[in-house]
Design a protein around this motif. Structure first.
Motif, PDB file in Angstrom:
ATOM      1  N   GLU A 202      -7.869  -0.002  -4.685  1.00 30.65           N
ATOM      2  CA  GLU A 202      -9.229  -0.300  -4.221  1.00 30.65           C
ATOM      3  C   GLU A 202      -9.434   0.031  -2.752  1.00 30.65           C
ATOM      4  O   GLU A 202     -10.477  -0.299  -2.172  1.00 30.65           O
ATOM      5  N   LEU A 203      -8.471   0.700  -2.118  1.00 36.20           N
ATOM      6  CA  LEU A 203      -8.653   1.095  -0.724  1.00 36.20           C
ATOM      7  C   LEU A 203      -9.835   2.060  -0.603  1.00 36.20           C
ATOM      8  O   LEU A 203     -10.115   2.830  -1.532  1.00 36.20           O
TER       9      LEU A 203
ATOM     10  N   THR B  61      -6.234  -5.949   0.292  1.00 33.38           N
ATOM     11  CA  THR B  61      -6.930  -5.130  -0.699  1.00 33.38           C
ATOM     12  C   THR B  61      -5.916  -4.416  -1.589  1.00 33.38           C
ATOM     13  O   THR B  61      -4.982  -3.792  -1.077  1.00 33.38           O
TER      14      THR B  61
ATOM     15  N   HIS C 197      -7.679  -5.004   5.397  1.00 35.16           N
ATOM     16  CA  HIS C 197      -7.376  -4.280   4.164  1.00 35.16           C
ATOM     17  C   HIS C 197      -5.980  -4.544   3.609  1.00 35.16           C
ATOM     18  O   HIS C 197      -5.644  -4.048   2.540  1.00 35.16           O
TER      19      HIS C 197
ATOM     20  N   THR D 267     -14.569  -5.890   8.440  1.00 33.19           N
ATOM     21  CA  THR D 267     -13.152  -5.532   8.318  1.00 33.19           C
ATOM     22  C   THR D 267     -12.564  -5.015   9.623  1.00 33.19           C
ATOM     23  O   THR D 267     -11.379  -4.691   9.674  1.00 33.19           O
TER      24      THR D 267
ATOM     25  N   CYS E 243     -14.889   2.921   5.861  1.00 32.81           N
ATOM     26  CA  CYS E 243     -15.239   1.583   5.392  1.00 32.81           C
ATOM     27  C   CYS E 243     -16.435   1.111   6.222  1.00 32.81           C
ATOM     28  O   CYS E 243     -16.304   0.848   7.416  1.00 32.81           O
TER      29      CYS E 243
ATOM     30  N   HIS F 125       0.804  -1.214   0.000  1.00 37.27           N
ATOM     31  CA  HIS F 125       0.000   0.000   0.000  1.00 37.27           C
ATOM     32  C   HIS F 125       0.841   1.271   0.000  1.00 37.27           C
ATOM     33  O   HIS F 125       0.286   2.363   0.134  1.00 37.27           O
TER      34      HIS F 125
END
Length: 391
Positions: free
Chosen positions: A334-335, A330, A327, A317, A312, A226
């Motif tokens: 797409e975060l 993920t 996440h 989650t 979110c 990320h």
């Protein structure tokens, strides 16, 4: 394989001070990865010669060599020889181009987003001297020349900070509430964007150690996937497929403080030792988010809804303490994030993103029972009576 071998061996040479001996190899008209003089041969284990920090930078350099694919540091760990890594790069899917600032929310695809003009500077070019000029004919709104950020002058106030209510979302360290005397101060209207932070890195050229202080992670950290910026042919840039107006994420307090110093014309290299900081204090931030009245949310006391707040909303989650746990798997693009110029989490002063989207750094050092001790309360009162008035 020739390209991968050249990049990695050049990196090893730079880090191990073998450049003079390697210079002949690197300038050969036909580069031979099987040359016995190379530090790394095709079947050598890269992990035996490179630590996690080096591998992070190796991945960035490979990304510059192969701009059509996205190379994550985990790829090196999973394919720790030049031979296997080369094949893994060949098998990677081609990446998309960077998204525009009009990209929709990934958190709530069905929600219609309302945005205002994105003013933060993301391109190249020299940095202007720091100055603030009035914006839009309003006495309280200013434009910062260094990075294009709009700021709002908040009025002085006797602000109540903290929470004494029995709200189920309140945390133990939010009380007792107390009054803090605040002088007027400037507050950025939105968080710093990915594009603006990439520009900061390109103009300042921090060292490898400084980069790890700011925004890079050890290669074994699962969050590496990320990291939103990558080192391309033209320097640091937002990763393909990610909107440049998203807020900067995975940035440390040092990284935030360095940017704030730089944006205000101060020496960013003193990010650990500077006697001044332009990050907001906790009291400033809470006042800026709540406004002059003590409300539960920036928009008032009404419950949060997807059109007011970007979070979110998928409860699966979160763990039992309310922390997001699911996440890491993920994809970055797409975060559940929205651009900093999207009208969500808007405070009574017109500041955006004051609830939801991302966590934000404050100037203060955190202490679990600071509000509970008499010394802390007295310190807050003394501090804010002499507090600076902004720019």
């Amino acid at each position: 394989m020739q390209k991968v071998s050249r990049v990695l061996n050049e990196r090893v040479a730079q880090d191990e001070a073998d450049a003079p001996a390697l210079g002949r190899i690197m300038t050969e008209p036909v580069y031979n990865p099987d040359d016995e003089d190379l530090p790394l041969r095709p079947t050598d284990n890269i992990l035996l010669r490179r630590d996690s920090r080096c591998i992070i930078m190796d991945a960035f350099e490979l990304g510059r060599e192969f701009p059509e694919v996205e190379i994550d540091p985990r790829l090196v760990f999973d394919n720790p020889t030049i031979e296997s890594l080369s094949q893994a790069i060949v098998d990677l899917p081609k990446t998309q181009r960077t998204k525009s600032v009009e990209s929709a929310s990934t958190a709530q695809p069905g929600v219609t987003l309302t945005s205002v003009a994105f003013t933060q500077i993301t391109g190249t070019g020299e940095m202007a001297p720091c100055s603030y000029r009035p914006r839009g004919g309003e006495a309280s709104r200013y434009y910062r020349s260094t990075d294009g950020m709009e700021s709002i002058l908040l009025p002085a106030s006797m602000a109540r900070i903290g929470d004494d209510t029995n709200c189920p979302t309140a945390r133990e360290n939010e009380g007792p509430s107390h009054v803090v005397e605040l002088s007027s101060f400037l507050m950025d209207i939105e968080p710093v964007s990915l594009g603006a932070y990439a520009r900061f890195l390109n103009l300042t050229q921090p060292s490898q150690d400084e980069l790890f202080d700011f925004c890079l992670l050890p290669a074994e950290d699962a969050r590496c996937c990320h990291i939103p910026l990558t080192l391309g042919e033209e320097g640091w840039q937002v990763k393909p497929g990610v909107p440049p107006n998203w807020p900067m994420i995975l940035v440390s307090w040092y990284g935030a403080n360095a940017y704030a110093l730089w944006a205000h014309g101060e020496d960013w290299r003193s990010y650990k030792t500077a006697s001044k900081s332009f990050l907001p204090t906790e009291a400033q931030w809470e006042y800026a988010a709540r406004g002059p009245e003590t409300m539960q949310f920036p928009w008032g006391n009404d419950d949060a809804t997807p059109d007011l707040l970007n979070v979110c909303w998928d409860a699966s989650t979160y763990d039992s303490k309310g922390n997001v746990t699911a996440h890491v798997a993920t994809p970055l693009e797409e975060l559940p994030l929205v651009g900093v110029n999207v009208l969500m989490g808007v405070s009574p002063f017109g500041l955006r993103g004051m609830a939801g989207n991302v966590w934000q750094w404050c100037r203060d050092t955190y202490h679990t029972n600071f509000y509970m001790c008499t010394e802390g309360h007295e310190k807050v009162q003394r501090h804010w009576k002499r507090h600076w008035k902004g720019q």
